[in-house]
Scaffold this active site. Sequence first.
Site, PDB file in Angstrom:
ATOM      1  N   GLY A   1      41.293  35.416  31.554  1.00  0.00           N
ATOM      2  CA  GLY A   1      42.531  34.705  31.826  1.00  0.00           C
ATOM      3  C   GLY A   1      43.715  35.437  31.247  1.00  0.00           C
ATOM      4  O   GLY A   1      43.554  36.346  30.417  1.00  0.00           O
TER       5      GLY A   1
ATOM      6  N   CYS B   1      36.068  38.689  28.737  1.00  0.00           N
ATOM      7  CA  CYS B   1      37.460  38.971  28.376  1.00  0.00           C
ATOM      8  C   CYS B   1      38.029  37.835  27.521  1.00  0.00           C
ATOM      9  O   CYS B   1      37.656  37.678  26.373  1.00  0.00           O
ATOM     10  CB  CYS B   1      38.292  39.210  29.640  1.00  0.00           C
ATOM     11  SG  CYS B   1      39.887  40.019  29.337  1.00  0.00           S
ATOM     12  N   TYR B   2      38.922  37.004  28.066  1.00  0.00           N
ATOM     13  CA  TYR B   2      39.463  35.868  27.320  1.00  0.00           C
ATOM     14  C   TYR B   2      38.332  34.955  26.842  1.00  0.00           C
ATOM     15  O   TYR B   2      38.404  34.388  25.752  1.00  0.00           O
ATOM     16  CB  TYR B   2      40.437  35.099  28.199  1.00  0.00           C
ATOM     17  CG  TYR B   2      41.036  33.870  27.562  1.00  0.00           C
ATOM     18  CD1 TYR B   2      42.106  33.965  26.668  1.00  0.00           C
ATOM     19  CD2 TYR B   2      40.553  32.595  27.858  1.00  0.00           C
ATOM     20  CE1 TYR B   2      42.672  32.838  26.088  1.00  0.00           C
ATOM     21  CE2 TYR B   2      41.106  31.460  27.284  1.00  0.00           C
ATOM     22  CZ  TYR B   2      42.160  31.590  26.397  1.00  0.00           C
ATOM     23  OH  TYR B   2      42.714  30.454  25.820  1.00  0.00           O
TER      24      TYR B   2
ATOM     25  N   HIS C   1      35.361  43.324  32.550  1.00  0.00           N
ATOM     26  CA  HIS C   1      35.036  42.500  33.717  1.00  0.00           C
ATOM     27  C   HIS C   1      33.867  43.110  34.499  1.00  0.00           C
ATOM     28  O   HIS C   1      34.058  44.042  35.282  1.00  0.00           O
ATOM     29  CB  HIS C   1      36.254  42.376  34.626  1.00  0.00           C
ATOM     30  CG  HIS C   1      37.353  41.550  34.048  1.00  0.00           C
ATOM     31  ND1 HIS C   1      37.413  40.180  34.186  1.00  0.00           N
ATOM     32  CD2 HIS C   1      38.434  41.898  33.306  1.00  0.00           C
ATOM     33  CE1 HIS C   1      38.488  39.726  33.566  1.00  0.00           C
ATOM     34  NE2 HIS C   1      39.117  40.736  33.021  1.00  0.00           N
TER      35      HIS C   1
ATOM     36  N   GLU D   1      32.311  41.740  36.881  1.00  0.00           N
ATOM     37  CA  GLU D   1      32.284  41.202  38.245  1.00  0.00           C
ATOM     38  C   GLU D   1      33.039  42.041  39.250  1.00  0.00           C
ATOM     39  O   GLU D   1      32.867  41.876  40.467  1.00  0.00           O
ATOM     40  CB  GLU D   1      32.830  39.766  38.255  1.00  0.00           C
ATOM     41  CG  GLU D   1      34.328  39.625  38.008  1.00  0.00           C
ATOM     42  CD  GLU D   1      34.695  39.538  36.536  1.00  0.00           C
ATOM     43  OE1 GLU D   1      35.792  39.039  36.239  1.00  0.00           O
ATOM     44  OE2 GLU D   1      33.885  39.961  35.689  1.00  0.00           O
TER      45      GLU D   1
ATOM     46  N   ASP E   1      35.755  30.010  60.660  1.00  0.00           N
ATOM     47  CA  ASP E   1      35.433  28.840  59.851  1.00  0.00           C
ATOM     48  C   ASP E   1      35.329  27.564  60.687  1.00  0.00           C
ATOM     49  O   ASP E   1      34.369  26.809  60.577  1.00  0.00           O
ATOM     50  CB  ASP E   1      36.474  28.653  58.743  1.00  0.00           C
ATOM     51  CG  ASP E   1      36.624  29.898  57.889  1.00  0.00           C
ATOM     52  OD1 ASP E   1      35.685  30.708  57.866  1.00  0.00           O
ATOM     53  OD2 ASP E   1      37.672  30.062  57.261  1.00  0.00           O
TER      54      ASP E   1
ATOM     55  N   LYS F   1      33.615  33.145  52.550  1.00  0.00           N
ATOM     56  CA  LYS F   1      33.716  33.627  53.919  1.00  0.00           C
ATOM     57  C   LYS F   1      32.462  34.357  54.368  1.00  0.00           C
ATOM     58  O   LYS F   1      31.971  34.138  55.478  1.00  0.00           O
ATOM     59  CB  LYS F   1      34.931  34.567  54.031  1.00  0.00           C
ATOM     60  CG  LYS F   1      35.300  34.943  55.461  1.00  0.00           C
ATOM     61  CD  LYS F   1      36.029  33.819  56.134  1.00  0.00           C
ATOM     62  CE  LYS F   1      36.611  34.264  57.466  1.00  0.00           C
ATOM     63  NZ  LYS F   1      37.456  33.223  58.066  1.00  0.00           N
TER      64      LYS F   1
END
Length: 594
Positions: free
Chosen positions: A119, A150-151, A240, A242, A299, A449
């Site tokens: 964050g 991280c945060y 990070h 990810e 969608d 998605k």
Amino acid sequence: MVLVYPVDSCCYYNQILLFRFKTIVLVTGHSRQVSKTLALYNHLVNPQPQPSHRLHRPSMDVQAVKSNLVLILDYGSQYTHLITRRIRSLSIFSLCISGTSSLKSITDLNPSVIILSGGPHSVHTANAPCFPDGFVDYVQKNGIFVLGICYGLQLIVQKLGGEVAIGEKQEYGRMVIEVVKDCDGLFGGKKIGDKQVVWMSHGDEAVKLPVGFEVVARSEQGGIAAVENPGRRFYGLQYHPEVTHSPEGMDLLRHFLFNICGVTAGWKMEDVMDEEIKVIKSMVGPDDHVICALSGGVDSTVAATLVHKAIGDRLHCIFVDNGLLRYKEQERVMGTFERDLHLPVTCVDASVQFLSELKGVTDPEKKRKIIGKEFISVFDVFSHELEKKLGKKPTYLVQGTLYPDVIESCPPPGSGRTHSHTIKSHHNVGGLPKDMKLKLIEPLKLLFKDEVRELGKILDVPVAFLRRHPFPGPGLAVRIPGDVTQGNALDILRQVDEIFIQAIKDAGIYDEIWQAFAVFLPIKTTGVQGDQRTHSNAVALRAVTSQDGMTADWYYFEHKFLDDVSRKICNGVRGVNRVCLDITSKPPSTIEWE
């Protein structure tokens, strides 16, 4: 917080359709997101027919999901949604809720692993977002694994008795870290001295660890990059894992979840489909009818196909040609609906109605509101005719809301806001009428998605259709800055866009691009065509790569491709003498121009 512009226009249409039927909806806000997620999860672990539910989430084996849920506590990082996506790619179900959620909200979800996201905050600032009181005791008593990113790492360090300070050297971007301790923990299989490239983004750093914690990796600058306390099941990464900029990040997440936490894979799209069909059948009574506004996007089409599979022709769809569609869009989309999907769709050509109301309007938000108003008018006529035909009012509305819409509808923790800033009028979550009576069916509510596309394949939606690039709800109105009715701007834009997209397909790069389109620029430039001076229109081309539209980078075309496309456009479209290329990422720009 930046709201992503529509990746599919289905919800834009359905939001408007709601006005006609005055459906009661829950306003999504900071405090409401958790209750909605709980409703979804509780439906899974305690399934029972509840027609008034607004949200229902896909599921698979109840016990498998209940014992393997990975819960993300969001503290405002722009990468939080990627954590959820990465975990789901491992066939593990993951949910994301606000990092400041109540302890009961967390305990009711019964997670086996909790990840504290990154964050933009500092743990030292007043009102810095934090997990609730009692969180540490709860996770330790229940044997829950916690990973801080991280945060999130800094929260763990500070709240468990360590110290966090402003870093002497801030670390942003690609950095090299080195393993400094042999262990079977986060870097199992790695040896002291092993290095890897990771993505850092922090100004504060842990300077003193809580009792029982050990440093297992450091950055080249000497900063703490990873910590762990296996005995208390707390782990932390200052980088990070990810993001794709951390090449070995997925390997670490896989090792952490499967080898350290003992989570098993059980998230399958086939189970999602079967469960959603059961949910829809339990919701919709045998005499109830359902409506859906189809946009021609992925969608709305997948959502409608899923509902149609559950209840058949009690689903009534409408497709509106508002005069702002792409080249031959109505013909192509209706062909897919009728020929391939056998969906009951009513096509309404309201182009004259829309364009007459848009004449002379230049403000982007005003254009959107006018388009919304006209959709209401069209749907009003459609609903009256449907009611006369059925002898009763429809009961449900299908909406193709996706999980990023839910995440983005919540303001960043610690922002002090109850709403996100409106960059553009959002089309699906929030902003809906407060006095409505239709009940919502949102079968894609917890999917991304790429997961929707996977579900579409299982439902036999044509692959070529599933691969279509996103198209905004307001259509070409947001690709013509200013008055969309000026001259023959729409016709020119359609021709340019068709040439551009076809060239991309011919080059075999269509699937490499998240979204590509042309923009009609409200300026004229000097040119020379046919040995004559011209004063004609300029157009811009935009193509971006992305995983979900939340961030994007411009696509790197080969120069020869751009040269060929430019020549085809200037030679093939009367009224164009200049072609520009948009090379801006998101952020700072949005994908669409308006």
